[in-house]
Motif scaffolding. Structure first.
Motif: not given
Length: 834
Positions: A11-20, A281-285, A290-293
């Motif tokens: 693994m590598a670092a937890l990267a947080l992005t804003q999905p479309a 890529v983990t998506t939370v609904s 969708v509330v988090d990714e």
């Protein structure tokens, strides 16, 4: 004998992005929060108050190290760099939170602040963290005002006598503002492992911790896997997708753990040679929305340590060719800069380094991101001291309350990096000699295992007894510091325990300095607060590199070594160092008493040294001779040869001037002005070739090397003419106009024929025109007290360095000019691109 095998995590670092997604407000945003801070050194009244007028405070961007700004002072401790890194400092920032962020959770992530940080928002204290190397998060939500201006204040209190090296001062790593829905993935809340790895498929397990700061709700989680390119960008379609988890209730104010398993077909394994990575890529609904990714980069690899055969990566034996690295960036201080880190790693890679021990603390997250991308193995270390400290105000004062929090924070932040292969719980800790000390080691190792069962634990032991009094059972891999003669003894006593050289050699040298007569006595070769570059000098507890080489070659069960150090660093200017903690390296009472007496006498001297001599590369990033000794060993397939010393010795005509050769060949012939001085063949434990009776006369030294009887490589050193001109070279001429990118520009003092003239110290003045600025200069001289921010720098043995930084949003040509009286000027042109 069965090897100790790790679950093949990566693994590598937890990267947080804003999905479309259609509802942008509900998903995660992570943005840099480094710009437009106000800074003040000191402790003004009301520093946390929102109403405080800070308009006259200095305006700056983070990361920032106030200590590196100096000034150097002779009365400051050389052990910590003779720079003013201690004291209280404040950082304040005003920002407007959009009204649309009402209802979201707002977090401040600080990657590192030195030290004892306390955070306020709008005058309300919201959290903090004392250990300057730990990344931490504070929740700002309850005290923010959406749609209005808010004031953030951070107070640091860096105690004096709290470090054995230069720690820096300030918010010296990146800061982020993270916005989430009330239901979101917790801080460092993903953990990706690969428990089954085969050539045709790997099982990828993803654990997700959900944090619900809102009302009770129901959640679903799904994950998709993608390949990443060399720059860390997603490529192509999803390689695997999980089914959405069953609808799961999450109570108000509660956290839950969910797990998913995916199959990755035909995985490409991560290794230093092929640092292939993937991303989960983990998506939370929540109720179908969708509330988090989050994106979690990872790699697929297997790691094992075999007590009889060493280290194995992906089933292949790999010798660990490592160096220890402190966290400062030389003239830039402790303030993080990704390009400066990358340059260090590029130079180490050229030498043949495949591993780094992060001494003696967790590194910046970006260090591990680079290691993942560039292909370095990492042993990540937590502490330099436990309860029994080494300096009056060090981690020993924090241990009881904070050791578990710090250790868990380190492991949870970094356990997704494929580069990390082991966790080190401590370095040369004083509890080694305590009867119950092994219980502390076992306690810390158990904390690590509770967070990550996929990697082993280790520690750096400098007391021989620690390998036999219970400590050897507390960690999984025993690390010996400067004890190659102990390898066979320990292996005989505990043949089931893997061993590594956790800290080795500690040879000291100054680039381009050579003293005569040349002696194999490691206490010799010192003069004028410099150290000879014949690479034979070392402190009493240490050795020239060859002693460790022989220890490894005679004991192939040892997994490899971590040399102290890859680069010179600020502080600890051994052997010109009155730091009495060095006596802890001696277990024999008589040796310890003798060392204490010597150091007491040393403390009476007016020592100018402010940085180390240990580095294989100097503080400016210039290679010392030792670079080529390690390159010859670690890159045996590379045709190379390196002669030393230089050949400008007018005062030594007719005198014996030994010549040494570092080469990956096995035989060499030396010529002086065309006349052979003999052909030498390397023996089984010879690591350099020596002609110790060469009589100096000016001209040309030439070495012709052979391997298996065939021509291999050549090197030549010549007596140069007088200094006549300047030569400028840049490590990179294409830069990004982001206000962070750097070019490292080297000036060489040369003769008319363009040959660098050794032993020159001409003052050089640098200037920059175009969309960039000069941020630092250096020359690698450990005794120089010239400010790193000075535009003028004397060359040290023919070389000096200018560090140029682009301006944000401003593209165009950049011209760097160097001028020196009597030598004229030289220019190099760079280009800053959008």
């Amino acid at each position: 004998m069965r090897p100790i095998t790790l679950l093949p995590l990566t693994m590598a670092a937890l990267a947080l992005t804003q999905p479309a997604h259609a509802d942008q407000q509900s998903v995660r945003e992570r943005a840099s929060f480094n710009a437009d801070w106000r800074f003040m050194k000191g402790d003004p009244s009301g520093g946390a108050d929102a109403a405080l007028d800070d308009a006259k405070w200095r305006k700056l961007d983070l990361p920032h190290d106030f200590g590196i700004e100096g000034p150097f002072k002779q009365e400051y401790q050389g052990e910590t760099g003779k720079l003013p890194w201690w004291g209280v400092a404040w950082y304040r920032k005003k920002f407007t939170l959009p009204a649309g962020d009402a209802g979201r959770r707002i977090h401040l992530d600080i990657d590192g602040a030195m030290s004892h940080a306390t955070v306020w928002v709008n005058g309300k204290r919201v959290g903090g963290w004392p250990y300057g190397y730990t990344s931490f998060r504070v929740d700002l939500t309850e005290h923010l005002k959406p749609g209005a201006e808010n004031t953030l204040a951070v107070r640091l209190d860096n105690p004096p006598d709290s470090s054995r090296w230069y720690p820096g001062g300030g918010i010296y790593r990146n800061v982020w503002l993270v916005k989430t829905a009330p239901l979101h993935v917790a801080h460092n809340g993903t953990f990706v492992t690969t428990p089954i790895v085969k050539a045709d498929a790997a099982t990828v397990d993803v654990q997700v911790t959900l944090d619900n700061k809102g009302a009770a709700t129901a959640a679903q989680v799904s994950t998709a896997l993608y390949a990443l390119d060399a720059a860390g960008r997603r490529t192509g379609e999803a390689l695997a997708r999980s089914e959405a988890s069953a609808l799961t209730k999450v109570g108000a104010g509660r956290q839950i753990l969910l797990a998913q398993s995916l199959e990755l077909k035909q995985p490409r394994f991560w290794s230093p040679r092929t640092p292939q990575r993937y991303v989960a890529v983990t998506t939370v609904s929540e109720q179908g929305r969708v509330v988090d990714e989050v994106e979690t980069p990872f790699g697929v690899r297997t790691v094992s340590f075999d007590a009889a055969r060493g280290f194995f990566l992906n089933g292949e034996h790999v010798a660990i060719q490592g160096v220890c690295m402190h966290h400062d960036l030389g003239a830039l201080g402790a303030a993080l800069n990704v390009r400066a880190l990358e340059r260090q790693l590029e130079i180490l890679k050229e030498m043949g380094v495949n591993a780094i021990r992060t001494t003696h603390n967790p590194p910046a997250p970006e260090m591990l991101d680079l290691a993942d991308r560039m292909g370095f193995l990492i042993v990540e270390e937590a502490f330099d001291a436990w309860r029994l400290g080494k300096t009056p105000n060090d981690y020993g004062l924090l241990y009881d309350e904070w050791h578990e929090k710090d250790l868990r924070a380190m492991v949870k932040r970094d356990r997704n990096h494929p580069s990390v292969i082991m966790w080190s719980i401590g370095n040369e800790i004083r509890e080694q000699g305590e009867p119950e000390g092994w219980k502390m080691a076992a306690h810390l190792a158990d904390i690590v295992r509770s967070e990550d069962r996929t990697r082993l634990t280790t520690a750096g032991f400098n007391h021989v007894v620690s390998g036999y009094n219970g400590f050897q059972t507390a960690v999984d891999v025993v690390g010996f510091n400067y004890k190659p003669w102990e390898y066979p003894k320990f292996h005989q006593s505990a043949p089931q325990i893997p061993v590594i050289g956790s800290e080795t050699a500690s040879t000291v040298s100054s680039r381009g300095e050579y003293f005569f007569p040349v002696s194999d006595d490691k206490s010799k070769g010192q003069a004028n607060f410099q150290v000879s570059s014949y690479d034979l000098t070392a402190p009493p507890w240490a050795s020239a590199p060859e002693l460790e080489f022989k220890g490894l070659d005679d004991n192939p069960f040892v997994a490899g070594e971590f040399v102290w150090t890859g680069f010179d660093y600020l502080g600890e200017p051994t052997p010109y160092n009155a730091d009495t903690t060095n006596v802890l390296n001696f277990t024999d009472p008589a040796a310890r008493e003798r060392a204490a007496r010597e150091l007491k006498e040393l403390s009476k001297l007016n020592i100018p040294s402010r940085s180390s001599y240990f580095g294989i590369v100097d503080l400016a990033g210039f290679k010392k001779d030792r670079f080529y000794l390690y390159q010859a060993r670690w890159r045996p397939e590379l045709p190379m040869a390196h002669l030393l010393p230089h050949w400008n010795w007018p005062e030594r005509v007719g005198e014996v001037t030994p010549v040494h050769l570092y080469t990956s060949g096995d035989e060499a012939e030396l010529f002086l002005n065309g006349q052979s001085l003999g052909r030498k063949k390397r023996g089984p434990r010879d690591y350099r070739l020596r002609w110790d009776d060469v009589v100096y006369k000016p001209g040309t030294l030439r070495a012709v090397t052979y391997k298996q009887g065939k021509p291999w490589a050549e090197d030549t050193v010549q007596t140069t003419g007088k200094a006549a001109k300047l030569s400028l070279t840049a490590d990179r001429d294409a830069l990004l106009a982001d206000g962070k990118d750097l070019s490292f520009v080297t000036v060489a003092i040369t003769d008319k024929e363009g040959r660098t003239v050794p032993r020159t110290s001409n003052p050089v003045r640098f200037s920059v025109s175009g969309p960039a600025e000069l941020v630092a200069t250096d020359n690698g001289d450990a005794t120089s007290h010239v400010s790193f921010q000075s535009p003028e720098r004397a060359a040290f043995n023919g070389l000096a360095l200018a560090i140029v930084r682009t301006k944000s949003g401003k593209a165009g040509p950049i011209v760097v000019t160097a001028t020196s009286e009597g030598l004229g000027s030289a220019k190099v042109t760079l280009n800053s691109k959008p």
